[in-house]
Enzyme design. Structure first.
Site, PDB file in Angstrom:
ATOM      1  N   CYS A 199       2.870 -40.319  -6.462  1.00 32.50           N
ATOM      2  CA  CYS A 199       3.031 -38.866  -6.531  1.00 32.50           C
ATOM      3  C   CYS A 199       4.472 -38.457  -6.282  1.00 32.50           C
ATOM      4  O   CYS A 199       4.969 -37.492  -6.870  1.00 32.50           O
ATOM      5  CB  CYS A 199       2.103 -38.182  -5.537  1.00 32.50           C
ATOM      6  SG  CYS A 199       2.473 -38.550  -3.794  1.00 32.50           S
ATOM      7  N   HIS A 364       0.779 -35.819   0.408  1.00 34.12           N
ATOM      8  CA  HIS A 364       1.000 -35.779  -1.045  1.00 34.12           C
ATOM      9  C   HIS A 364       2.270 -34.977  -1.312  1.00 34.12           C
ATOM     10  O   HIS A 364       2.559 -34.005  -0.613  1.00 34.12           O
ATOM     11  CB  HIS A 364      -0.216 -35.110  -1.695  1.00 34.12           C
ATOM     12  CG  HIS A 364      -0.208 -35.127  -3.194  1.00 34.12           C
ATOM     13  ND1 HIS A 364      -0.238 -36.292  -3.927  1.00 34.12           N
ATOM     14  CD2 HIS A 364      -0.196 -34.105  -4.099  1.00 34.12           C
ATOM     15  CE1 HIS A 364      -0.254 -35.990  -5.217  1.00 34.12           C
ATOM     16  NE2 HIS A 364      -0.215 -34.677  -5.342  1.00 34.12           N
ATOM     17  N   ASN A 384       1.534 -29.409  -8.382  1.00 26.43           N
ATOM     18  CA  ASN A 384       0.878 -30.633  -7.939  1.00 26.43           C
ATOM     19  C   ASN A 384       0.932 -31.635  -9.086  1.00 26.43           C
ATOM     20  O   ASN A 384       0.391 -31.376 -10.161  1.00 26.43           O
ATOM     21  CB  ASN A 384      -0.577 -30.331  -7.564  1.00 26.43           C
ATOM     22  CG  ASN A 384      -1.293 -31.539  -6.981  1.00 26.43           C
ATOM     23  OD1 ASN A 384      -0.818 -32.668  -7.083  1.00 26.43           O
ATOM     24  ND2 ASN A 384      -2.448 -31.302  -6.384  1.00 26.43           N
TER      25      ASN A 384
END
Length: 854
Positions: A199, A364, A384
């Site tokens: 990520c 994250h 995201n």
């Protein structure tokens, strides 16, 4: 040129460069023509603001070049060829470069950094030419070996390494529609991760592409060859990236094969808007090559962007008390819209309930795509990078609340949402800033190795730590960036949790001292102290006064015990210099010692303090002296005192005899410094806070001139020890005596210690006593020796009669007697219990105690 004109000129050049990229990615002749004209117009506007002759010539040439190219696009049948960029049209970034000449050891460190995870990444020298990417007829595409490692879950769906054309053909349902891979696309992108756990990498790519889309970046990030400025893939399938890691920019070579999947899940980053956009997946592959493979668990996006772009990383801990929304917004807003900073953000550990309620993913990384302010409301556009993300956090209300703000997009991509600045500070844990190094004019790098196998210090003690002198003549802003070099992660089949443990369990930090570039011994007194971070980089921002030299110390916690390479970089608006910090003292002696059951005497209030390890310090000339006591057991609080004792053991603590000490008891290390110590013999006493605390220690004795240091033997060394019975002085009785017999001529020392003092059943302090050694009793007695120069004393370490000689056969003269005489307590109500220890060359006998009136 005034600052507003310079800013406007930069803005026009940036818009012109964006128009250049739009030409290369245009899908029609009309789009290409409009973009070319737009580029020429913006170069013309920048030319009108230019004041430097060199800039005028360059901008005039660019303006004419794009007017000519627009004409060719308009008239040529092959408008794509006319629109295509050449590598030379995209300028290289003007980065500050370290001009300091490297030592041979530093050059070796950079060469060592080239070997990583089974590959060689040589330092960057020159940009590759087009010949390196040519492919002759009949020649196979370039193939890089070995293939990158995949994790077990990835291998379960892995369908082989495939070229982009194969992947696109597989994903295209219409057999009559041919989709070709491209290196740039017009308009917006929507990059997401799927099966990979990177990520941080994808968030980094989202941040860089967003900056390009806003036209706020003057060059392609990260730098890739041969496709800088061109939408066409490499003819040979070979790509070369310019990444920054392990102390310098390095060459990373890959082929264009990507991992394909048997399922609908993707094993590489994709652009949901432009599935044929090849650039993100190639950047990802190149980065994962140097980080060990596609099983890379992710680090943090600040580190990833540092590698991808060379932009200076900074980590802001959002939950720190000194971080406020106002301060952060003012610092970042203008720089963000000038294209001088990339922003990404990370969550901390969230419970499942918090994840559901907030709509955020635990631990994250997210990208920040935009910042805007309207009617006093400050918001950031957050993305995201996970393909399965929802549109926005569930209950923050930011979508509906932001519709009245200007420039709000009519729709959002899944996982993209506006969030108020204050809520962002509340729900996220870390903000990662990556600063354009072009904002600085000067740079200086130092590369060094820290031998943590032999040179690891104890917590709070810096005697073994790398230290540097950072100086500036003119003063100004100086940023210090410490970078820990990447190391090979281990065996290909390493467990993922082991990989993460190695990455996350070690911490580094920077300390800054106003010490004129001289080495420091302890962490106390730092001018600035950086946080300990588990990233491979940490930044310290300074404002240095003119003609100042600071001492910069590198610190660590829990790094592996091996040779670890680092790079310390200084970025500045004015010339800055770095060198190894100089030792304040020319002569250093290292002495090993320990507190054992017989030498752990405790602090100066303990009766056993004289048992502590002691050392004689002999000085022949005036000198400054430093005594550093280092103890690896950080649970022990330690202390060091320097006494005037003629080089003999210290048996009692008197303030008049103390020359200097280390202050309060301190864990890890204790330091005492004394300037202009005169010639003579002194005594050093090393102690722990409480008796019976055992452990090893190192005593560092440093001075400007040579001096001699040697351990002093214990007080009882070479002596026989005899301890008397307990003698009791009840209330109203202040004198007692016991016979002392010796078999032959002997030297003897006597020590009286209090064992108990009470009034009734309540303990009190001991009464002051005087101990004498007497020949005979009565009016003709002779005093042979006395304690404390003939004065009464209640010293906690005991009352001593120092060495004297005794011979046998004195019974006819009345015998030898040990006499203890006290000054009675309040109202004569104190009951004192004493014992006497005799330290003699021969065994002696102490008789029973006899009470007498004083």
């Amino acid at each position: 040129m005034s600052r507003p004109n310079a800013s406007a000129q930069k803005s026009f050049i940036t818009q012109a460069l964006k128009a250049e990229r739009d030409v290369s990615s245009a899908t029609s002749q009309r789009q290409a023509l409009e973009a070319a004209i737009d580029a020429a117009e913006h170069y013309m506007k920048a030319l009108n603001l230019a004041s430097v002759q060199k800039d005028k010539h360059a901008l005039d040439a660019k303006c004419k070049e794009w007017l000519t190219r627009a004409e060719k696009i308009k008239e040529s049948k092959d408008w794509q060829a006319a629109a295509r960029f050449h590598d030379k049209t995209v300028p290289e970034p003007r980065l500050p470069v370290s001009t300091r000449k490297l030592t041979t050891r530093e050059e070796i460190i950079l060469l060592e950094g080239a070997k990583l995870n089974g590959f060689i990444f040589p330092p960057w020298s020159t940009s590759p030419g087009s010949d390196e990417f040519k492919r002759e007829d009949g020649e196979s595409p370039f193939t890089d070996k070995p293939d990158l490692h995949l994790s077990y879950p990835q291998r379960k769906v892995f369908d082989g390494w495939k070229r982009p054309s194969e992947l696109l053909a597989k994903d295209t349902e219409d057999v009559y529609t041919k989709v070709v891979p491209v290196m740039s696309v017009p308009g917006k992108t929507d990059l997401v991760q799927d099966m990979l756990t990177d990520c941080s990498v994808v968030a980094s790519l989202c941040a860089t592409t967003s900056m390009l889309e806003r036209g706020q970046c003057t060059h392609f990030l990260p730098m890739i060859y041969p496709s800088r400025g061109s939408s066409q893939p490499s003819p040979s399938g070979k790509y070369i990236f310019r990444f920054y890691f392990n102390g310098c920019f390095r060459k990373v070579i890959i082929d264009d094969r990507l991992p394909s999947s048997k399922t609908s899940r993707s094993l590489h980053v994709i652009d949901r808007k432009n599935p044929n956009f090849l650039w993100p997946a190639l950047v990802e592959k190149a980065y994962l090559k140097l980080r060990g493979g596609y099983d890379f668990p992710g680090s943090n996006s600040g580190t990833d962007l540092w590698v991808l772009t060379g932009w200076i990383p900074e980590q802001v801990f959002l939950h720190n008390d000194d971080v406020t929304g106002d301060q952060l917004w003012k610092r970042l807003y203008r720089s963000f819209h000038q294209g001088d900073v990339l922003l990404t953000i990370g969550t901390g550990e969230l419970t499942e309930r918090e994840q559901r309620e907030l709509g955020l993913v635990s631990e994250h990384d997210y990208a920040i795509l935009d910042m805007k302010e309207s009617k006093g409301r400050r918001q950031l556009l957050v993305k995201n990078p996970w393909a399965g993300a929802d549109t926005a956090p569930g209950d923050n209300g930011s979508l509906s609340a932001s519709q009245d703000l200007p420039h709000n997009p009519p729709s959002f991509e899944p996982g993209t949402f506006w969030m108020d600045c204050e809520k962002l500070l509340q729900h996220f844990e870390n903000l990662y800033l990556n600063w354009n190094p072009e904002i600085f004019k000067y740079r200086e790098d130092v590369h060094f190795t820290w031998d943590l196998n032999n040179g690891r210090g104890v917590a709070g003690c810096f005697v073994n730590n790398p230290q540097f002198a950072v100086s500036t003549e003119n003063g100004g802003i100086v940023w210090l960036l410490l970078g820990k070099h990447f190391r090979t992660t281990g065996q290909p089949e390493r467990p993922l949790d082991e990989y993460q443990a190695n990455e996350e369990s070690a911490f580094i930090s920077i300390y800054v001292f106003n010490a004129d570039g001289k080495r420091v011994s302890l962490s106390d007194g730092a001018l600035h102290r950086g946080p300990y971070v588990d990233s491979p980089n940490t930044l310290m921002r300074l404002e240095m006064p003119p003609r100042t030299t600071y001492t910069v110390v590198v610190s660590e916690q829990s790094l592996p015990s091996l040779n670890q390479n680092f790079t310390l970089s200084a970025f500045s608006t004015c010339p800055v210099r770095m060198a190894k910090a100089q030792d304040k003292y020319m002569c250093v002696r290292k002495i090993q010692g320990s507190w054992t059951p017989s030498t752990a005497g405790g602090n100066a209030e303990s009766s056993r303090y004289p048992l502590n390890p002691q050392f004689r310090l002999e000085i022949e000339n005036d000198t400054d002296v430093s005594l550093l006591l280092e103890c690896p057991n950080t649970e022990l609080a330690t202390h060091v005192k320097l006494f005037w004792s003629n080089g003999n053991r210290v048996s009692r603590v008197r303030s008049r005899d103390i020359i200097a000490d280390s202050g309060d008891y301190r864990r890890g290390g204790s330091l005492v410094e004394k300037k202009a110590l005169e010639p003579g013999s002194y005594t050093i006493v090393c102690s722990t806070f409480a008796p019976d605390q055992l452990g090893r220690f190192t005593l560092w004795v440093s001075s400007l001139v040579p001096c001699k240091t040697s351990p002093l033997p214990p007080e009882a060394a070479g002596r026989r020890t005899v301890i008397s019975d307990i003698g009791v002085l009840p209330p109203g009785r202040d004198r007692m005596l016991a016979s002392l017999q010796v078999p032959r001529l002997t030297r003897i020392k006597l020590i009286t210690r209090s064992r108990q003092s009470i009034i009734g059943s309540h303990p009190v302090g001991p009464s002051p006593v005087l101990m004498t050694v007497e020949l005979g009793q009565g009016p003709y007695k002779q005093i042979l020796a006395t304690s404390e120069d003939g004065t009464h004393s209640d010293a906690v370490s005991g009352v001593r009669v120092e060495d004297f000689d005794l011979q046998p056969g004195l019974e006819e003269s009345g015998g030898i007697w040990i006499v203890i005489e006290r000054i009675g307590g309040p109202g004569g109500q104190v009951e004192d219990h004493f014992e006497v220890e005799a330290l003699a060359e021969e065994r002696v006998e102490i008789g029973e105690w006899i009470l007498e009136d004083a």
